[in-house]
Design an enzyme around this catalytic site. Structure first.
Site, PDB file in Angstrom:
ATOM      1  N   ASP A  48      71.277  55.096  35.615  1.00 22.47           N
ATOM      2  CA  ASP A  48      70.297  54.246  36.111  1.00 22.47           C
ATOM      3  C   ASP A  48      69.007  55.047  36.003  1.00 22.47           C
ATOM      4  OD1 ASP A  48      72.046  52.505  38.597  1.00 22.47           O
ATOM      5  OD2 ASP A  48      71.914  52.314  36.441  1.00 22.47           O
ATOM      6  N   TYR A  51      67.189  55.488  32.964  1.00 25.15           N
ATOM      7  CA  TYR A  51      66.660  54.061  32.785  1.00 25.15           C
ATOM      8  C   TYR A  51      65.210  53.890  33.439  1.00 25.15           C
ATOM      9  CZ  TYR A  51      66.611  48.831  32.509  1.00 25.15           C
ATOM     10  OH  TYR A  51      66.073  47.578  32.259  1.00 25.15           O
ATOM     11  N   LYS A 133      39.574  16.182  48.432  1.00 28.84           N
ATOM     12  CA  LYS A 133      39.477  17.544  48.466  1.00 28.84           C
ATOM     13  C   LYS A 133      40.761  18.282  48.402  1.00 28.84           C
ATOM     14  CE  LYS A 133      36.000  21.442  48.787  1.00 28.84           C
ATOM     15  NZ  LYS A 133      37.125  22.417  49.028  1.00 28.84           N
ATOM     16  N   CYS A 423      49.495  51.134  76.425  1.00 29.52           N
ATOM     17  CA  CYS A 423      50.394  50.457  75.413  1.00 29.52           C
ATOM     18  C   CYS A 423      51.696  49.798  75.940  1.00 29.52           C
ATOM     19  CB  CYS A 423      50.453  51.292  74.270  1.00 29.52           C
ATOM     20  SG  CYS A 423      51.473  50.776  72.852  1.00 29.52           S
TER      21      CYS A 423
HETATM   22  S1  IVH Z   1      34.381  18.968  42.176  1.00 34.42           S
HETATM   23  C1  IVH Z   1      30.745  21.131  40.355  1.00 34.42           C
HETATM   24  N1  IVH Z   1      36.599  17.660  43.369  1.00 34.42           N
HETATM   25  O1  IVH Z   1      36.755  22.352  45.950  1.00 34.42           O
HETATM   26  C2  IVH Z   1      31.927  20.573  41.231  1.00 34.42           C
HETATM   27  N2  IVH Z   1      36.239  19.959  43.676  1.00 34.42           N
HETATM   28  O2  IVH Z   1      34.390  23.644  47.307  1.00 34.42           O
HETATM   29  C3  IVH Z   1      33.187  21.027  41.157  1.00 34.42           C
HETATM   30  N3  IVH Z   1      38.010  20.724  44.935  1.00 34.42           N
HETATM   31  O3  IVH Z   1      36.042  24.843  43.554  1.00 34.42           O
HETATM   32  C4  IVH Z   1      34.305  20.697  42.369  1.00 34.42           C
HETATM   33  N4  IVH Z   1      39.324  19.129  45.004  1.00 34.42           N
HETATM   34  O4  IVH Z   1      38.217  24.030  43.659  1.00 34.42           O
HETATM   35  C5  IVH Z   1      35.801  19.009  43.295  1.00 34.42           C
HETATM   36  N5  IVH Z   1      38.336  16.499  44.021  1.00 34.42           N
HETATM   37  C6  IVH Z   1      37.759  17.721  43.718  1.00 34.42           C
HETATM   38  C7  IVH Z   1      38.249  18.775  44.489  1.00 34.42           C
HETATM   39  C8  IVH Z   1      37.640  20.122  44.291  1.00 34.42           C
HETATM   40  C9  IVH Z   1      39.326  20.282  45.426  1.00 34.42           C
HETATM   41  C10 IVH Z   1      37.839  22.496  45.170  1.00 34.42           C
HETATM   42  C11 IVH Z   1      37.356  23.003  43.726  1.00 34.42           C
HETATM   43  C12 IVH Z   1      36.057  23.658  43.978  1.00 34.42           C
HETATM   44  C13 IVH Z   1      35.824  23.631  45.641  1.00 34.42           C
HETATM   45  C14 IVH Z   1      34.470  23.547  45.859  1.00 34.42           C
END
Ligand code: IVH
Length: 725
Positions: A48, A51, A133, A423
C-alpha cells in the site's frame, strides 16, 4: 516488462516537461497494473505504501505541470473531489444576470420602463412570459451541427468552466439533436430535485461522507466533480430557459423559441405562461408562489421576459442585465415559534455565538429548530428571552434568523438574557476584540482559551478538512468530533499519522462505525466494526491531500481573517509557506523594530491585504503553539505552489509590480488581472521590493518614491510591450 527510466529517480522539482510527461505515463501504467492486480486478480503486486507513493508522485507532477495532466489521470479517482482545475471556456455571448423586483410596484415600474424605452403607449399591448426562477446553477451548452461540443458554467459571465464531460451524463442534456441551427448555444439551469437531494444526502451520510446544505449546493458540487463517474451517479436535471449565439433564430418570440427548444429535445419548464398586463403577471406570480412547496424543484422567484424578440433586441442590456427581463423574488419566509433555550456556540476562532433553540416549526417547507441570534448586541436589541414567541425567517440557504420578538405574547416571569463573560466550553475569560484600525470594540465576544479550548480545537479541525480547505473526503464533521473526543486527533498533523498509527496497532479505527447522529454504532455494549474498504478509502483520501495547493493549505490553517480569498492573495504574494511565515514571524517579533516594520509593509503591500488580515497572520505565527503545530503538519504535508506560478515563464513571472495613475488602454483592474495571470505579484505600494512601477498619466507620490528608491518606472506603452512580448 518494466523499462528502466532514469526520470523515475529524479525528484519532481528536477523534472523538465519531457521528464514529467514520461513519468506521468509510466506512473499511470504502474497504477493501472497495480489496480488490475488488486481489484481484478486479487493478487497485489505492491505494498500500500508503494502504491500511495506512486499516486503522490503523480499529484506532485500534475501540480507542477498542470498542462500535462492526462485525461485518464488516476489522481482524480480517489473519492469524490470537487475540481478547481477545469479548463476555462469563453462564452461566445456573455451569460448575463437578472435585475430583481421585490414587490408589485417594482414590477409595474419594469413594465413602464420597457414601454417608455420602446415608445409604446401606456396601454399598448405588451406580452411577457412568466416562468419560475430555478434555484440551481446556470449552464451554457454549445451545439455544432446538432452535436454537443461544450458545456460550460457561468463563471464570471464572460469565462466559465468547461464541464462538458460531466454535463454529458445529465439525462436532460441532449448530446445529439436533429433539426437545430448549425451553431446554437442553449442556456438553462442545472438543479437537483429536493426529493433526489434528500436521498443523496442520506446516501452520503450513510457512507460517512459530507452532506450538502441544500439542493443548489448539491447540484453545483455534483457538476464540478473531477471524476465524471461521480457526476453521472448524481441525480442532476436541466431546464432550458434561453440561448446565446445562434446561427439562425429559433422563433420570433421568447415563448415560441422555448417551444422550439422543447421540440428539439430539451426540457422546458411546464409552468411557463404568457401574460398581457400587470394584473395577469401578478396573478401568475401568486399562482406559482402558491404551488412553490409542491414543485419538484426549488425556486426563489419568478422571471418575466418581454415575449417579442425584436423588442428584446431593441431593449438590449444595461451593464450585465437585460432591459427586457426581471426576476420577481419571493419574500423570505417567516413563521412564529417559541424560544425554548438560548445556547452559546463556540466557533473556530473562539467567537461566542448565541443560538436560539426553537420549538420546531416549518418555514417554507423546511423544519427549523435553531436560529442564530448573532451576538450580544443583537439579543439585547431584540430583547429575546427564553419563553418568548418570536418570528423566524429563512431566506435561501442562510441560517434561519430571529427577526422579531412578539412582546405581547411574552409569558410572565421571563428574564433578560445575560451574555456569559466566560467561555461556555472551557471556562476561559471571554472578551470583545478591539479593531486595530478603528480602536473600537468588536460586537463579537471571544473565548481567550485558544488551544486549551476544546470547542476551538475541534472547530479548527473541521475547518481544516472542509471543502474550501484541504477537502478530505470521508472525513466529515462527525468523524472529526468522534476522533477528537476519543483523543485520536488533537491537531491537523494527527490526521496524517492515522494510517501509521493504525498499522502499528496504536489505535483501532475499525471501531468507529458512526450512526447518522454521529454517535458510534454499538451492539451488545461493543462498538460495531466498520468495513475495511471504508478505512482504506479514508487513508487514500488523506494521502491524496499530502500535496495540497498552497492557497488551500493557508486557508486550512484557520488564521483569523484569512478565508479562501485572502489565502489565495497570500499564496500568490509569497509563493511559499516559508516566505509567508518568516515575514509574519518577523512582523510579530519585538527584537528589531526596523525589520518588523519592513515585514509588516511586505504583508500590506499585497494588493487586497489590509491591517486586519495582516494582524490575523502575524498573531497566528507569533503564537509558538501554532508555529509548532504547523511544523508537525509540514512533516506530513508539502504544500504545492499555485499552478499559475508554476506555469508562468513570462518576463514578469515573480516580479513585484505596482500600478499608479490613469491607464488609457485598459482599466486598472484588467491590467492587474493580466499581470497576475502572467505570474507577477501586484502590490499596492512602492517599496524596495518593487520591480516595476507602471505609471499612467497623473502619477503622483508613488512615482516619486519609485524614483527615490531606484525602482524601474514604465509608462503604459513600455509596460504593454513587456506584457505582450
Ligand atoms: S434568464 C439574460 N430564466 O437566474 C437572462 N434565468 O439571476 C438570463 N435563472 O444566472 C437569465 N431560472 O442562472 C433566466 N427561468 C429563468 C431562470 C434563470 C433561474 C437563473 C440563471 C441566472 C440567474 C440570474
Amino acid at each position: 516488462m518494466k523499462k528502466k527510466i532514469p526520470y523515475a529517480d529524479l525528484p519532481v522539482k528536477d523534472l523538465d516537461a519531457d521528464g514529467a510527461a514520461a513519468e506521468l505515463a509510466r506512473l499511470a501504467e504502474a497504477i493501472a497494473g497495480a489496480d488490475d492486480a488488486y481489484y481484478r486478480n486479487d493478487d497485489p503486486v505492491m505494498t500500500d505504501a508503494d502504491y500511495d507513493a506512486l499516486r503522490r508522485r503523480i499529484l506532485l507532477i500534475e501540480r507542477a505541470f498542470p498542462k500535462l495532466k492526462r485525461a485518464d489521470s488516476p489522481s482524480g479517482r480517489v473519492g469524490a473531489a470537487v475540481s478547481t482545475a477545469f479548463e476555462k471556456h469563453r462564452h461566445a455571448a456573455p451569460m448575463l444576470s437578472l435585475d430583481n423586483a421585490f414587490d408589485d410596484a417594482d414590477v409595474v415600474d419594469f413594465l413602464e420602463r420597457v414601454r417608455r424605452f420602446l415608445g409604446l403607449e401606456a396601454n399598448a399591448p405588451l406580452a411577457v412570459t412568466v416562468e419560475p426562477k430555478i434555484d440551481g446553477l446556470s449552464l451554457s451548452l454549445t451545439y455544432e451541427d446538432g452535436r454537443l461540443v461544450t458545456a460550460a458554467t457561468r463563471g464570471d459571465g464572460a469565462v466559465g468552466e468547461n464541464v462538458t464531460v460531466n454535463a454529458r451524463s445529465i439525462d436532460d442534456v441532449p448530446v445529439q439533436i436533429k433539426g437545430a441551427p448549425a451553431r446554437m448555444e442553449v442556456r438553462g439551469e442545472v438543479y437537483m430535485a429536493p426529493t433526489d437531494f434528500a436521498a443523496l444526502n442520506e446516501r452520503l451520510e450513510a457512507a460517512g461522507e459530507k452532506t450538502f446544505a441544500n439542493p443548489r449546493n448539491a447540484a453545483a458540487g455534483s457538476l464540478r466533480q473531477i471524476d465524471p463517474a461521480i457526476t453521472a451517479s448524481r441525480p442532476l436535471r436541466f431546464f432550458a430557459y434561453g440561448w446565446g449565439v445562434l446561427s439562425e433564430p429559433l422563433a420570433d418570440t421568447q415563448f415560441g423559441a422555448l417551444r422550439r427548444l422543447g421540440k428539439l429535445g430539451f426540457v422546458i419548464n411546464p409552468d411557463m405562461s404568457l401574460a398581457g398586463s400587470a394584473e395577469e403577471i401578478l396573478s401568475a406570480y401568486q399562482s406559482i408562489g402558491a404551488r412553490r412547496a409542491a414543485l419538484d424543484y426549488d425556486i426563489d422567484g419568478v422571471v418575466y421576459k418581454v415575449d417579442d424578440l425584436s423588442y428584446q433586441d431593441r431593449l438590449g442590456f444595461v451593464s450585465r442585465a437585460p432591459r427586457w427581463a426581471v426576476a420577481h423574488k419571493f419574500p423570505a419566509e417567516r413563521a412564529e415559534t417559541v424560544v425554548e433555550a438560548i445556547d452559546i456556540q463556540v466557533g473556530r476562532t473562539g467567537a461566542l455565538t448565541p443560538v436560539a433553540r426553537l420549538r420546531p416549526v416549518t418555514v417554507g417547507g423546511v423544519v427549523v429548530s435553531n436560529a442564530t441570534l448573532h451576538n450580544a448586541d443583537e439579543i439585547a436589541r431584540k430583547d429575546v428571552r427564553v419563553g418568548d414567541t418570536v418570528v423566524v425567517q429563512r431566506a435561501g440557504d442562510v441560517i434561519p434568523q430571529v427577526v422579531e420578538t412578539l412582546v405581547d405574547k411574552r409569558p410572565k416571569g421571563t428574564e433578560p438574557f445575560v451574555f456569559p463573560a466566560v467561555c461556555t466550553v472551557c471556562g476561559s475569560r471571554a472578551e470583545n476584540d478591539v479593531n486595530p484600525a478603528t480602536g473600537k470594540e468588536d460586537v463579537v465576544r471571544r473565548c481567550t482559551g485558544g488551544l486549551i479550548c476544546g470547542a476551538q480545537a475541534v472547530e479548527r479541525l473541521k475547518h481544516f478538512v472542509s471543502r474550501g480547505a484541504l477537502d478530505v473526503d470521508g472525513l466529515g464533521a462527525k468523524q472529526i468530533e468522534a476522533f477528537f473526543e476519543d483523543g485520536l486527533i488533537a491537531e491537523p498533523a494527527d490526521i496524517f499519522t492515522l494510517k501509521a498509527r493504525q498499522e502499528s496497532g496504536d489505535i483501532d479505527l475499525y471501531t468507529y462505525k458512526l450512526k447518522a447522529d454521529g454517535s458510534r454504532a454499538m451492539k451488545d455494549g461493543r462498538p460495531v466494526a466498520t468495513n475495511a474498504k471504508s478505512i482504506e478509502n479514508l487513508f487514500a483520501a488523506i494521502d491524496a491531500r499530502r500535496a495540497p495547493p498552497l492557497d488551500r493549505f493557508i486557508n486550512a490553517l484557520g488564521m483569523r481573517q484569512v478565508g479562501a480569498t485572502n489565502a489565495r492573495l497570500l499564496a500568490r504574494g509569497f509563493g511559499g509557506l516559508d516566505a509567508l511565515r518568516r515575514t509574519a514571524e518577523t512582523a510579530g517579533s519585538v527584537a528589531d523594530a526596523e525589520a518588523k516594520d519592513s515585514a509588516h509593509a511586505e504583508l500590506l503591500a499585497i494588493d487586497g491585504v489590509g491591517a486586519l488580515v495582516a494582524q490575523g497572520v502575524v498573531s497566528f505565527f507569533s503564537e509558538p503553539h501554532n508555529a509548532e503545530a504547523v511544523d508537525r503538519l509540514l512533516a506530513e504535508v508539502t504544500p504545492a505552489p499555485l499552478e499559475e506560478r508554476a506555469v508562468a515563464d513570462s518576463p514578469i513571472a515573480g516580479k513585484v509590480v505596482v500600478f499608479t495613475g490613469t491607464l488609457e488602454r485598459m482599466k486598472r483592474d484588467e491590467a492587474k488581472a493580466r499581470a497576475q495571470a502572467l505570474g507577477a505579484k501586484v502590490a499596492s505600494s512602492v517599496s524596495s521590493k518593487t520591480d516595476y512601477l507602471v505609471a499612467g498619466s497623473a502619477a503622483g507620490s508613488k512615482a516619486k518614491k519609485a524614483a527615490d528608491l531606484g525602482v524601474t518606472v514604465l509608462d503604459e506603452d513600455a509596460w504593454l510591450a513587456i506584457v505582450d512580448g
